[in-house]
Each structure stands twice: as C-alpha cells, then as structure tokens.
Design a protein around this motif. Structure first.
Motif, PDB file in Angstrom:
ATOM      1  N   TRP A 236       0.836  -1.200   0.000  1.00  0.00           N
ATOM      2  CA  TRP A 236       0.000   0.000   0.000  1.00  0.00           C
ATOM      3  C   TRP A 236       0.874   1.254   0.000  1.00  0.00           C
ATOM      4  N   ILE A 237       1.914   1.239   0.820  1.00  0.00           N
ATOM      5  CA  ILE A 237       2.807   2.408   0.905  1.00  0.00           C
ATOM      6  C   ILE A 237       3.452   2.672  -0.448  1.00  0.00           C
ATOM      7  N   TYR A 238       3.950   1.627  -1.095  1.00  0.00           N
ATOM      8  CA  TYR A 238       4.561   1.798  -2.413  1.00  0.00           C
ATOM      9  C   TYR A 238       3.543   2.301  -3.437  1.00  0.00           C
ATOM     10  N   GLN A 239       2.320   1.861  -3.290  1.00  0.00           N
ATOM     11  CA  GLN A 239       1.290   2.202  -4.272  1.00  0.00           C
ATOM     12  C   GLN A 239       0.714   3.598  -4.058  1.00  0.00           C
ATOM     13  N   TYR A 240       0.491   4.019  -2.820  1.00  0.00           N
ATOM     14  CA  TYR A 240      -0.237   5.250  -2.546  1.00  0.00           C
ATOM     15  C   TYR A 240       0.616   6.399  -2.027  1.00  0.00           C
ATOM     16  N   SER A 241       1.879   6.185  -1.802  1.00  0.00           N
ATOM     17  CA  SER A 241       2.743   7.267  -1.331  1.00  0.00           C
ATOM     18  C   SER A 241       3.593   7.799  -2.477  1.00  0.00           C
ATOM     19  N   PRO A 242       3.591   9.113  -2.694  1.00  0.00           N
ATOM     20  CA  PRO A 242       4.407   9.665  -3.788  1.00  0.00           C
ATOM     21  C   PRO A 242       5.904   9.627  -3.487  1.00  0.00           C
ATOM     22  N   ASN A 243       6.266   9.587  -2.222  1.00  0.00           N
ATOM     23  CA  ASN A 243       7.684   9.644  -1.833  1.00  0.00           C
ATOM     24  C   ASN A 243       8.318   8.282  -1.612  1.00  0.00           C
ATOM     25  N   HIS A 244       7.524   7.256  -1.535  1.00  0.00           N
ATOM     26  CA  HIS A 244       8.046   5.921  -1.229  1.00  0.00           C
ATOM     27  C   HIS A 244       7.701   4.962  -2.360  1.00  0.00           C
ATOM     28  N   LYS A 245       8.545   4.927  -3.350  1.00  0.00           N
ATOM     29  CA  LYS A 245       8.350   4.002  -4.464  1.00  0.00           C
ATOM     30  C   LYS A 245       9.256   2.806  -4.274  1.00  0.00           C
ATOM     31  N   LYS A 246       8.844   1.679  -4.755  1.00  0.00           N
ATOM     32  CA  LYS A 246       9.623   0.452  -4.615  1.00  0.00           C
ATOM     33  C   LYS A 246      10.964   0.613  -5.334  1.00  0.00           C
ATOM     34  N   GLY A 247      12.011   0.215  -4.682  1.00  0.00           N
ATOM     35  CA  GLY A 247      13.340   0.280  -5.273  1.00  0.00           C
ATOM     36  C   GLY A 247      14.116   1.517  -4.874  1.00  0.00           C
ATOM     37  N   THR A 248      13.462   2.508  -4.264  1.00  0.00           N
ATOM     38  CA  THR A 248      14.201   3.687  -3.811  1.00  0.00           C
ATOM     39  C   THR A 248      14.821   3.386  -2.462  1.00  0.00           C
ATOM     40  N   LYS A 249      15.960   3.973  -2.221  1.00  0.00           N
ATOM     41  CA  LYS A 249      16.656   3.760  -0.958  1.00  0.00           C
ATOM     42  C   LYS A 249      16.700   5.058  -0.188  1.00  0.00           C
ATOM     43  N   MET A 250      16.441   4.953   1.095  1.00  0.00           N
ATOM     44  CA  MET A 250      16.523   6.121   1.968  1.00  0.00           C
ATOM     45  C   MET A 250      17.645   5.873   2.956  1.00  0.00           C
ATOM     46  N   VAL A 251      18.505   6.855   3.129  1.00  0.00           N
ATOM     47  CA  VAL A 251      19.567   6.747   4.106  1.00  0.00           C
ATOM     48  C   VAL A 251      19.068   7.403   5.380  1.00  0.00           C
ATOM     49  N   VAL A 252      18.982   6.621   6.429  1.00  0.00           N
ATOM     50  CA  VAL A 252      18.505   7.121   7.700  1.00  0.00           C
ATOM     51  C   VAL A 252      19.696   7.204   8.635  1.00  0.00           C
ATOM     52  N   GLN A 253      19.897   8.396   9.151  1.00  0.00           N
ATOM     53  CA  GLN A 253      21.019   8.597  10.049  1.00  0.00           C
ATOM     54  C   GLN A 253      20.491   9.282  11.298  1.00  0.00           C
ATOM     55  N   GLN A 254      20.750   8.675  12.420  1.00  0.00           N
ATOM     56  CA  GLN A 254      20.290   9.257  13.659  1.00  0.00           C
ATOM     57  C   GLN A 254      21.098  10.504  13.972  1.00  0.00           C
ATOM     58  N   GLU A 255      20.519  11.369  14.802  1.00  0.00           N
ATOM     59  CA  GLU A 255      21.200  12.610  15.147  1.00  0.00           C
ATOM     60  C   GLU A 255      22.527  12.334  15.834  1.00  0.00           C
ATOM     61  N   SER A 256      22.577  11.308  16.656  1.00  0.00           N
ATOM     62  CA  SER A 256      23.822  10.993  17.350  1.00  0.00           C
ATOM     63  C   SER A 256      24.899  10.578  16.355  1.00  0.00           C
ATOM     64  N   GLU A 257      24.497   9.866  15.299  1.00  0.00           N
ATOM     65  CA  GLU A 257      25.457   9.475  14.268  1.00  0.00           C
ATOM     66  C   GLU A 257      25.949  10.700  13.509  1.00  0.00           C
ATOM     67  N   ALA A 258      25.055  11.632  13.221  1.00  0.00           N
ATOM     68  CA  ALA A 258      25.449  12.857  12.525  1.00  0.00           C
ATOM     69  C   ALA A 258      26.393  13.681  13.392  1.00  0.00           C
ATOM     70  N   ALA A 259      26.092  13.764  14.683  1.00  0.00           N
ATOM     71  CA  ALA A 259      26.951  14.514  15.598  1.00  0.00           C
ATOM     72  C   ALA A 259      28.319  13.843  15.708  1.00  0.00           C
ATOM     73  N   LYS A 260      28.324  12.523  15.747  1.00  0.00           N
ATOM     74  CA  LYS A 260      29.582  11.779  15.831  1.00  0.00           C
ATOM     75  C   LYS A 260      30.416  12.001  14.580  1.00  0.00           C
ATOM     76  N   THR A 261      29.760  12.020  13.419  1.00  0.00           N
ATOM     77  CA  THR A 261      30.469  12.268  12.162  1.00  0.00           C
ATOM     78  C   THR A 261      31.069  13.666  12.153  1.00  0.00           C
ATOM     79  N   GLN A 262      30.312  14.663  12.606  1.00  0.00           N
ATOM     80  CA  GLN A 262      30.833  16.034  12.671  1.00  0.00           C
ATOM     81  C   GLN A 262      32.023  16.121  13.613  1.00  0.00           C
ATOM     82  N   GLU A 263      31.924  15.438  14.743  1.00  0.00           N
ATOM     83  CA  GLU A 263      33.028  15.445  15.725  1.00  0.00           C
ATOM     84  C   GLU A 263      34.282  14.814  15.117  1.00  0.00           C
TER      85      GLU A 263
END
Length: 130
Positions: free
Chosen positions: A58-85
């Motif tokens: 349903w999500i793939y079918q009815y969501s404009p932002n979530h199509k099958k085959g697309t990849k989303m990179v999810v990075q937690q804030e702590s990971e982003a802060a660690k990368t900046q550090e």
C-alpha cells in the motif's frame, strides 16, 4: 470446528481466516497515518490482522515519496553529531601535522644555514645512531 485426533486423543481447533477487502480511500488514509507516524506499521498490522507485506505494498502504491526500489539513508542525530566530531578531529590533526612539518622544514633550513656559516657539515657530524 473441533476435530478429534485419533492418535493422540486431543482435539484440534482450526480457525478459518476471513478475507478482508479494504477500499482505496481507506488504504490512502491509513498510508497517510503511517507516514505521519500516527500509528506504526506493526500496530496497524495487529489492529487489522493484515501482513506487513500488504501494508508495504500500500505504501509503495499510494505514497508519492516511497516508491519500490528507492533507498533512503537514515542517520540518527547521534550518528550525525559523531560524524561532525570526527571531521573536526581530522581537521585538527591535519593542522597539527602541518605545524610539525613546518617545524621540521625550519629546523632543516637552520641546520643548512649553520653548516654554511660554520663551514662544517652538521648533519654528518651529529648523526645519532640508535
């Protein structure tokens, strides 16, 4: 509904699963709820007794932002802060390395000038053997 098993003497209950059909407007509404984090996918699946595969379809079918085959990179804030550090730490170490290299170049030039002035090869005279 109950059936007696002759070998063990125990009865076995079978539950017939009903087929559910949802309207397109219902699916769109629920996909919006899931994407806006009003309900989690697992809660929704338990509530309506449907599989996660169906919900993702349903999500793939009815969501404009979530199509099958697309990849989303999810990075937690702590990971982003660690990368900046870590990037700041790398920059600081590069700066220190540059300063040390300048000191070495300065000392080499000083030894070269002193060798010319004193007319002695200071590099050969004061070589340390370890």
């Amino acid at each position: 509904m109950a059936k007696l098993n002759l070998k063990t003497g125990k009865s076995t209950n079978y539950k017939i699963r009903q087929s559910l059909t949802f309207s397109e407007s219902f699916k769109r509404e629920k996909v919006e709820d899931i994407l806006n984090k009003r309900i989690s996918i697992s809660e929704f699946c338990k509530l309506w007794s449907i599989s996660t595969t169906s919900v993702y379809r349903w999500i793939y079918q009815y969501s404009p932002n979530h199509k099958k085959g697309t990849k989303m990179v999810v990075q937690q804030e702590s990971e982003a802060a660690k990368t900046q550090e870590l990037l700041k730490r790398v920059a600081e170490l590069e700066r220190i390395l540059g300063q040390k290299q300048m000191e070495i170049d300065y000392q080499s030039k000083l030894i070269e000038i002193a060798s010319k002035e004193l007319d002695i090869d200071l590099k050969k005279s004061f070589k340390l053997t370890l």
